[in-house]
Each structure stands twice: as C-alpha cells, then as structure tokens.
Design a protein around this motif. Structure first.
Motif, PDB file in Angstrom:
ATOM      1  N   GLY A 145       2.054   1.929 -15.400  1.00 13.36           N
ATOM      2  CA  GLY A 145       0.599   2.839 -14.607  1.00 13.36           C
ATOM      3  C   GLY A 145      -0.084   2.583 -13.832  1.00 13.36           C
ATOM      4  O   GLY A 145      -0.653   3.091 -13.541  1.00 13.36           O
ATOM      5  N   ASN A 146       0.676   1.593 -12.644  1.00 10.01           N
ATOM      6  CA  ASN A 146      -0.036   1.455 -12.186  1.00 10.01           C
ATOM      7  C   ASN A 146       0.614   2.875 -10.380  1.00 10.01           C
ATOM      8  O   ASN A 146       0.014   2.554 -10.022  1.00 10.01           O
ATOM      9  CB  ASN A 146       1.477   0.189 -11.271  1.00 10.01           C
ATOM     10  N   ILE A 147       1.761   3.153 -10.632  1.00 10.92           N
ATOM     11  CA  ILE A 147       1.526   4.731 -10.284  1.00 10.92           C
ATOM     12  C   ILE A 147       0.288   5.627  -9.900  1.00 10.92           C
ATOM     13  O   ILE A 147       0.292   6.234 -11.041  1.00 10.92           O
ATOM     14  CB  ILE A 147       2.827   4.980 -10.425  1.00 10.92           C
ATOM     15  N   THR A 148       0.173   5.492  -9.623  1.00 11.61           N
ATOM     16  CA  THR A 148      -1.608   6.834  -9.399  1.00 11.61           C
ATOM     17  C   THR A 148      -1.571   8.410  -8.978  1.00 11.61           C
ATOM     18  O   THR A 148      -1.989   8.877  -9.310  1.00 11.61           O
ATOM     19  CB  THR A 148      -2.655   6.365  -8.429  1.00 11.61           C
ATOM     20  N   GLN A 149       0.223   8.354  -8.461  1.00 12.53           N
ATOM     21  CA  GLN A 149       0.454   9.577  -8.154  1.00 12.53           C
ATOM     22  C   GLN A 149       1.174  10.283  -8.646  1.00 12.53           C
ATOM     23  O   GLN A 149       1.951   9.453  -9.294  1.00 12.53           O
ATOM     24  CB  GLN A 149       0.877   9.734  -6.829  1.00 12.53           C
TER      25      GLN A 149
ATOM     26  N   TYR B 216       6.883   5.878  -4.413  1.00 12.35           N
ATOM     27  CA  TYR B 216       7.405   6.011  -5.677  1.00 12.35           C
ATOM     28  C   TYR B 216       7.750   7.986  -5.902  1.00 12.35           C
ATOM     29  O   TYR B 216       8.580   8.330  -5.911  1.00 12.35           O
ATOM     30  CB  TYR B 216       7.049   5.454  -6.889  1.00 12.35           C
ATOM     31  N   GLN B 217       6.292   8.151  -5.188  1.00 10.51           N
ATOM     32  CA  GLN B 217       6.123   9.634  -5.390  1.00 10.51           C
ATOM     33  C   GLN B 217       7.803   9.869  -5.139  1.00 10.51           C
ATOM     34  O   GLN B 217       8.563  11.587  -4.876  1.00 10.51           O
ATOM     35  CB  GLN B 217       5.134  10.394  -4.822  1.00 10.51           C
ATOM     36  N   LYS B 218       8.064  10.081  -3.953  1.00 12.46           N
ATOM     37  CA  LYS B 218       9.150  10.410  -2.811  1.00 12.46           C
ATOM     38  C   LYS B 218      10.765  10.002  -3.541  1.00 12.46           C
ATOM     39  O   LYS B 218      11.126  11.193  -3.590  1.00 12.46           O
ATOM     40  CB  LYS B 218       9.578   9.830  -1.591  1.00 12.46           C
ATOM     41  N   TYR B 219      10.832   9.376  -3.978  1.00 16.50           N
ATOM     42  CA  TYR B 219      12.167   8.336  -4.240  1.00 16.50           C
ATOM     43  C   TYR B 219      12.650   7.857  -5.313  1.00 16.50           C
ATOM     44  O   TYR B 219      14.251   7.736  -5.461  1.00 16.50           O
ATOM     45  CB  TYR B 219      12.870   6.915  -3.140  1.00 16.50           C
ATOM     46  N   LEU B 220      11.990   7.820  -6.600  1.00 15.74           N
ATOM     47  CA  LEU B 220      11.683   6.898  -7.850  1.00 15.74           C
ATOM     48  C   LEU B 220      13.045   7.952  -8.278  1.00 15.74           C
ATOM     49  O   LEU B 220      13.390   6.999  -9.309  1.00 15.74           O
ATOM     50  CB  LEU B 220      10.411   6.382  -8.410  1.00 15.74           C
ATOM     51  N   MET B 221      12.363   8.467  -8.865  1.00 15.37           N
ATOM     52  CA  MET B 221      13.025  10.059  -9.515  1.00 15.37           C
ATOM     53  C   MET B 221      14.313  10.065  -9.542  1.00 15.37           C
ATOM     54  O   MET B 221      15.890  10.099  -9.899  1.00 15.37           O
ATOM     55  CB  MET B 221      12.513  11.236 -10.031  1.00 15.37           C
TER      56      MET B 221
ATOM     57  N   ASP C 171       0.940  -1.349  -0.107  1.00 16.32           N
ATOM     58  CA  ASP C 171       0.193   0.090   0.023  1.00 16.32           C
ATOM     59  C   ASP C 171       1.319   1.562  -0.216  1.00 16.32           C
ATOM     60  O   ASP C 171       0.566   2.517  -0.683  1.00 16.32           O
ATOM     61  CB  ASP C 171      -0.966  -0.219   1.101  1.00 16.32           C
ATOM     62  N   ALA C 172       2.291   1.023   0.582  1.00 16.31           N
ATOM     63  CA  ALA C 172       3.051   2.729   0.612  1.00 16.31           C
ATOM     64  C   ALA C 172       3.820   2.857  -0.840  1.00 16.31           C
ATOM     65  O   ALA C 172       4.795   3.570  -1.579  1.00 16.31           O
ATOM     66  CB  ALA C 172       3.998   2.332   1.659  1.00 16.31           C
ATOM     67  N   ALA C 173       3.300   1.485  -1.711  1.00 15.34           N
ATOM     68  CA  ALA C 173       4.279   1.905  -3.245  1.00 15.34           C
ATOM     69  C   ALA C 173       3.954   3.227  -3.330  1.00 15.34           C
ATOM     70  O   ALA C 173       5.181   3.831  -4.257  1.00 15.34           O
ATOM     71  CB  ALA C 173       3.645   0.979  -4.207  1.00 15.34           C
TER      72      ALA C 173
END
Length: 260
Positions: A172-176, A131-136, A125-127
C-alpha cells in the motif's frame, strides 16, 4: 580513454574500456558519482547504440555493457536521478532487453540489475513516479520470459522480481494510481485485474478460475518466498499440461516494446 572510445569506429572500440570503468566504479563506489554521467556519455551510450542492432553483434561489448550498468546501479544508483527522462528510459529498456536475451549470462545479469533497481528505488522520493511509469510494464515483461521456453534457467530470479513487485503493491506504499484507464478501488485491484487479463490472453486454454486463483495467491503468498515461488511453478506446470506455448500477447505491451 573515453574520448578515444567515443571517436573510434565501433569495430575499433576496445571492450576492455568498459571493464576499466566497471572496475573503477566497483572499487571506488559512491565517490565515482560525479564521473558517471561522463562515463555514460563517452562509453555507455555509444556501446548501447552498437549492441541494440540485434542479439548477436559485439558479444564482448554486450556482456561488459551490462556489467557496467550493473556496477552503476549498485554503487552509484543516485546518478540515475540526474539522467534525462529519455536516458533513464534507455536504462530501463536496456535492462529489459538484457533479461530477454537468449544468452544466459546476459539474461541473468539483466535480472540481477532489475532486482537491485527495485530494491534501491523503493525507499526514494522517486518511487511513486517510477512505479506509475514502469511497474506494470516490468511485470508484463517478467511474466513473458517466465512463461516462454527460452529462459527457464532464470526462474529463481524471475520469481524474486515478481515477489518484490507484488510486495510493493500489497504494502500500500504506492500512493499514485498505477492505471491510466478505467476505475479501480486500489492498485491491488488494478494489478489483480491486469495480471488476470494478461495471462488469459497468453494462455487461452487455461480456465479463468485457474488464472483467478493463481493471481489471488500471488497476493496472498507474497509474504512467503517459498510458497510464492511454488505457486508460480505449479502454474507453469498447469500451462504446460495444456501445451500452450504462445505468449506473444504477453510480450506485446512490455517496457521494451520495439526494442530488440
């Protein structure tokens, strides 16, 4: 044991304490979850303070620190959700610091931890928040080591991590939204633009169409590991043809910016 380790002077701390903790977690697995926060307080964080001064001090503690972190990540991953935001940030920074290390064993361990972390977090649930905070920032740092001259031996793991990150975005699973500034139609469009800009800053002598084509292929080929990896390798060969070795711009904004 943990109390003695914490209270001892850093020079007097026995690195085998880290090995014992790692063995316990690897052997017992998930039932160790309730004990892991205490291990972090007594052993992990004090060791991190010892080794983050520079890349040379306490070499035995360093490799065993990352082996312990690897065990926690693999066997007791859910404990990360019990950490404070600051301490979880320390975990991420430590992983990035590891794979930027010039010692192969440390760098490879850092890459292995990161790949396992990405696989673990994907179905939680934290994905989205992760991603929003760390992926880039992760993508930035992995490209940095991929394109320098000190971490060639980690190419296969670096390629696997980048493959995973592009698969995550392409799914497309990242919704934010992954971006903070600007306007984009999708995370895919943002990542394409951001990576093109990243590479353009790092390789000023590589023509923009070459970079655009390469980044487009990262998306198009992320369903085929062999072709994705070949695309990465071909691009690295092209950058070497231009004899561009300065990727300082790429390093500037990574997840471990300011962490040695």
């Amino acid at each position: 044991m943990g109390k003695d380790y914490t209270e001892n002077h850093p020079v007097a701390r026995d690195p085998d304490v880290l090995t014992v903790c790692t063995t316990l977690i690897n052997t017992i697995g998930e039932p160790m979850v309730p004990a892991v926060p205490r291990i972090c307080e007594a052993v992990l964080w004090p060791t991190l303070k010892m080794i983050q001064q520079n890349f040379e001090v306490f070499p035995d503690h360093r490799i065993k620190f990352f082996q312990l972190l690897k065990a926690i990540n693999k066997k007791c991953f859910q404990v990360f959700f019990q950490l404070s935001a600051d301490n979880f940030g320390l975990v991420i920074n430590s992983i990035v610091w590891a794979f930027k290390h010039i010692e192969k064993n440390v760098a490879d361990t850092g890459l292995e931890i990161l790949l396992e972390l990405l696989n673990q977090v994907e179905n939680t649930d934290a994905a989205n928040d992760f991603y929003q905070k760390y992926l880039m920032a992760i993508i930035t740092d992995v490209f940095a080591v991929l394109t320098d001259t000190l971490h060639k031996s980690g190419f296969e793991l670096q390629a696997q991590i980048l493959l995973k990150t592009f698969q995550i975005v392409e799914s497309g699973n990242i919704t934010q939204p992954l971006w903070k500034d600007g306007q984009y139609n999708s995370n895919r469009q943002f990542l394409r633009t951001a990576v093109c800009q990243l590479l353009a800053r790092a390789f000023k002598h590589v023509a923009a169409p070459v970079i655009k084509s390469f980044v487009g292929n990262l998306f198009e080929l992320c369903g085929n590991q062999q072709k994705f990896t070949t695309n990465l390798r071909d691009f690295l060969i092209q950058t070497k043809e231009f004899q561009v070795t300065d990727n300082a711009g790429m390093m500037a904004n990574g997840a471990a910016n300011g962490v040695r």
